[in-house]
Design a protein around this motif. Structure first.
Motif, PDB file in Angstrom:
ATOM      1  N   VAL B 173       0.847  -1.204   0.000  1.00  0.00           N
ATOM      2  CA  VAL B 173       0.000   0.000   0.000  1.00  0.00           C
ATOM      3  C   VAL B 173       0.880   1.250   0.000  1.00  0.00           C
ATOM      4  CG1 VAL B 173      -1.736   1.311   1.298  1.00  0.00           C
ATOM      5  CG2 VAL B 173      -1.965  -1.167   1.059  1.00  0.00           C
ATOM      6  N   ALA B 174       1.993   1.199   0.749  1.00  0.00           N
ATOM      7  CA  ALA B 174       2.903   2.348   0.791  1.00  0.00           C
ATOM      8  C   ALA B 174       3.479   2.626  -0.588  1.00  0.00           C
ATOM      9  CB  ALA B 174       4.028   2.086   1.789  1.00  0.00           C
ATOM     10  N   GLU B 175       3.926   1.574  -1.247  1.00  0.00           N
ATOM     11  CA  GLU B 175       4.536   1.736  -2.566  1.00  0.00           C
ATOM     12  C   GLU B 175       3.512   2.204  -3.600  1.00  0.00           C
ATOM     13  OE1 GLU B 175       7.084  -1.139  -5.399  1.00  0.00           O
ATOM     14  OE2 GLU B 175       7.373  -1.473  -3.250  1.00  0.00           O
ATOM     15  N   SER B 176       2.271   1.799  -3.416  1.00  0.00           N
ATOM     16  CA  SER B 176       1.216   2.220  -4.349  1.00  0.00           C
ATOM     17  C   SER B 176       0.949   3.712  -4.233  1.00  0.00           C
ATOM     18  CB  SER B 176      -0.077   1.464  -4.053  1.00  0.00           C
ATOM     19  OG  SER B 176       0.118   0.081  -4.146  1.00  0.00           O
ATOM     20  N   GLY B 177       1.127   4.244  -3.024  1.00  0.00           N
ATOM     21  CA  GLY B 177       0.992   5.686  -2.807  1.00  0.00           C
ATOM     22  C   GLY B 177      -0.298   6.248  -3.367  1.00  0.00           C
ATOM     23  N   SER B 178      -0.143   7.285  -4.183  1.00  0.00           N
ATOM     24  CA  SER B 178      -1.297   7.986  -4.731  1.00  0.00           C
ATOM     25  C   SER B 178      -1.844   7.318  -5.992  1.00  0.00           C
ATOM     26  CB  SER B 178      -0.882   9.424  -5.047  1.00  0.00           C
ATOM     27  OG  SER B 178       0.361   9.427  -5.736  1.00  0.00           O
ATOM     28  N   ASN B 179      -1.156   6.310  -6.523  1.00  0.00           N
ATOM     29  CA  ASN B 179      -1.553   5.718  -7.809  1.00  0.00           C
ATOM     30  C   ASN B 179      -2.959   5.124  -7.866  1.00  0.00           C
ATOM     31  OD1 ASN B 179       0.875   6.393  -8.980  1.00  0.00           O
ATOM     32  ND2 ASN B 179       1.842   4.424  -8.569  1.00  0.00           N
ATOM     33  N   PRO B 180      -3.375   4.331  -6.874  1.00  0.00           N
ATOM     34  CA  PRO B 180      -4.644   3.604  -7.054  1.00  0.00           C
ATOM     35  C   PRO B 180      -5.890   4.379  -6.626  1.00  0.00           C
ATOM     36  CG  PRO B 180      -3.570   2.871  -5.039  1.00  0.00           C
ATOM     37  CD  PRO B 180      -2.684   3.948  -5.624  1.00  0.00           C
ATOM     38  N   CYS B 181      -5.799   5.711  -6.486  1.00  0.00           N
ATOM     39  CA  CYS B 181      -6.911   6.538  -6.000  1.00  0.00           C
ATOM     40  C   CYS B 181      -7.297   6.175  -4.573  1.00  0.00           C
ATOM     41  CB  CYS B 181      -8.133   6.439  -6.918  1.00  0.00           C
ATOM     42  SG  CYS B 181      -7.973   7.428  -8.400  1.00  0.00           S
ATOM     43  N   PRO B 182      -6.386   6.441  -3.609  1.00  0.00           N
ATOM     44  CA  PRO B 182      -6.766   6.277  -2.218  1.00  0.00           C
ATOM     45  C   PRO B 182      -7.792   7.340  -1.804  1.00  0.00           C
ATOM     46  CG  PRO B 182      -4.550   7.251  -2.391  1.00  0.00           C
ATOM     47  CD  PRO B 182      -5.005   6.934  -3.788  1.00  0.00           C
ATOM     48  N   PRO B 183      -8.591   7.088  -0.743  1.00  0.00           N
ATOM     49  CA  PRO B 183      -8.517   5.936   0.147  1.00  0.00           C
ATOM     50  C   PRO B 183      -8.959   4.649  -0.546  1.00  0.00           C
ATOM     51  CG  PRO B 183     -10.420   7.289   0.707  1.00  0.00           C
ATOM     52  CD  PRO B 183      -9.634   8.048  -0.313  1.00  0.00           C
TER      53      PRO B 183
END
Lengths: 189, 278
Positions: B173-183
């Protein structure tokens, strides 16, 4: 954190004042391009052919909209994840593209090109495609129509809401994940 | 023996595709509203404000919530006492074709090597299970590419256990960062095999966000991981904040004594899924 109203194509003077964290309402004309379109733009450049749009001052929007329903210029049209265009972006910035719009962190090579050319990387809210489409007044397919949702579209936008993620001075807005805090977390809330 | 026509499946699937892409599920809206109330940063609050305005607008206008109307993923439970007249897979694909056409949804499926778009969002991904009973339950998910790209499967060593699982998920999740449209919503498949773990993870994403895992041990693990992930402070759209993850859902299955398969399926905040029973 400043708020700016800018018009695309962008002039150098528009961009050099921007700092990461600034809010920009963008009007004017921008171009959509995502994965497949970038591959073709790259091939055109390799072959020494002109791009389908003037790169100087251009803003590229990483977006593949849904088809326009009757009475709408475009369907839902939010940003896609930018890193997939990182292999192509430095070349485009160096040709004069002044801004890109997407979501997610960029590769170091893109950030270097942004600093070198005095460009900007904007973020738009992912998953707000219906809302963002309301800022698009007109859309027409400019190139690569066979790519369907990945075709290059020219968009006429009005007060399109953006956030400056990376500015020409090396500013970065995205939060750095606090891995050690997460790993050290004990128990539940 | 109950008889179900393939055309009834097609009609139901077309309706599922259109409806799910316009209306965000109530549990997702409620969770986002309660998380928005806990945010103090201006950026996080503004993202939540735009997302709420977006789901209201989509419901009012019929515009899709997101331009990525997804790969069409189905889990279909077919009752053993049902006789389907016609080709079920083709009926589902025809429903996708019609729904994505009539609903003005984006066609996001292409051939993997040539990248040529198939033009109608088919073929769908269809998981079929034979179950007791005389009904057909169709669950549909519009799975976006941005969050799917951040998902991973790994084969941990049994010695790594829960600590290893926990660390892998946090780092992912950390590595994904802003990429997958958090939350984001995190679906975990633990156990099974290399192929089965991701199916478990994807099925976990269908659970309502406000349900509690009936297995008390898994319920506690879900809470523990949710709490840890929100310490990452990635925040809505990666702009910082206390809401990185809306929920963690875990599904498990027994596995080989040599293995600890783990699948992490990341779902963006636009968690569009619906089901129908025929």
């Amino acid at each position: 954190m400043a708020v700016w109203n800018l018009t695309a194509p962008l002039r150098q003077a528009d961009v050099e004042k921007l700092q990461s964290g600034d809010i920009v309402f963008l009007s004017g004309t921008i171009y959509t391009a995502r994965d497949a379109a970038h591959k073709r733009l790259d091939a055109l450049l390799d072959a020494g052919e002109p791009l389908p749009f003037e790169p100087k001052g251009a803003v590229i929007y990483y977006s593949g909209p849904t088809p326009p329903p009757p009475g709408c210029p475009i369907g839902s049209a939010g940003p896609t994840t930018s890193y997939r265009m990182d292999a192509y972006a430095p070349r485009l910035y160096r040709l004069g593209v002044r801004g890109t719009i997407g979501k997610g962190r960029r590769h170091a090579d893109v950030l270097a090109a942004i600093r070198e050319t005095g460009g900007v990387y904007f973020g738009a809210t992912g998953g707000a495609g219906a809302l963002l489409s309301r800022c698009i007044r007109k859309a027409e397919v400019l190139a690569f129509e066979d790519l369907g949702p990945e075709a290059i579209r020219k968009l006429w936008v009005e007060a399109f809401p953006l956030l400056v993620i990376n500015d020409g001075g090396g500013g970065e807005l995205y939060a750095c994940p606090d891995i050690s805090a997460a790993l050290a977390a004990q128990g539940t809330l | 023996m109950k008889i179900l026509s393939a055309s009834a499946i097609t009609d139901a699937v077309a309706e599922l595709c259109i409806h799910a892409n316009r209306f965000l599920p109530k549990d997702v809206r409620e969770r986002m509203e309660s998380c928005a109330a806990g945010e103090t940063s201006a950026c996080a609050r503004e993202v939540f404000r735009q997302l709420k305005e977006n789901w209201i607008l989509a419901a009012e206008t019929g515009l899709p919530l997101c331009q990525d109307t997804g790969l069409a993923v189905f889990f279909i439970d077919v009752g053993q006492d049902v006789h389907i007249k016609g080709d079920m897979r083709e009926a589902v694909n025809e429903g996708v074709r019609r729904g994505y056409g009539a609903g003005f949804l984006r066609k996001s499926v292409c051939e993997p090597f040539t990248r040529k778009n198939t033009g109608d969002n088919t073929p769908a991904i269809i998981h079929t299970t034979l179950v007791p009973g005389d009904t057909v339950r169709i669950r549909y998910m519009a799975k976006g590419g941005g969050s799917e790209n951040m998902s991973r499967v790994t084969m941990l060593a049994p010695a790594q256990g829960w600590d290893g699982i926990r660390e892998f998920v946090i780092r992912r999740v950390a590595e994904s960062g802003s990429n997958p449209c958090p939350p984001v919503i995190v679906g975990l498949g633990v156990g099974g095999s290399f192929d089965y773990a991701p199916i478990l993870a994807k099925q976990a994403l269908f659970r309502p966000l406000d349900d509690i895992n009936p297995d008390p041990d898994l319920a506690e693990k879900e809470e523990e991981l949710l709490c840890a992930l929100n310490r990452l402070h990635i925040g809505p759209m990666g702009l910082g904040g206390v809401t990185t993850c809306l929920a963690v859902k875990i599904a498990k299955a027994p596995c080989h004594i040599a293995s600890l398969p783990l699948a992490v399926n990341i779902q963006c905040h636009s968690a569009r899924h619906e089901e129908v029973v025929l």
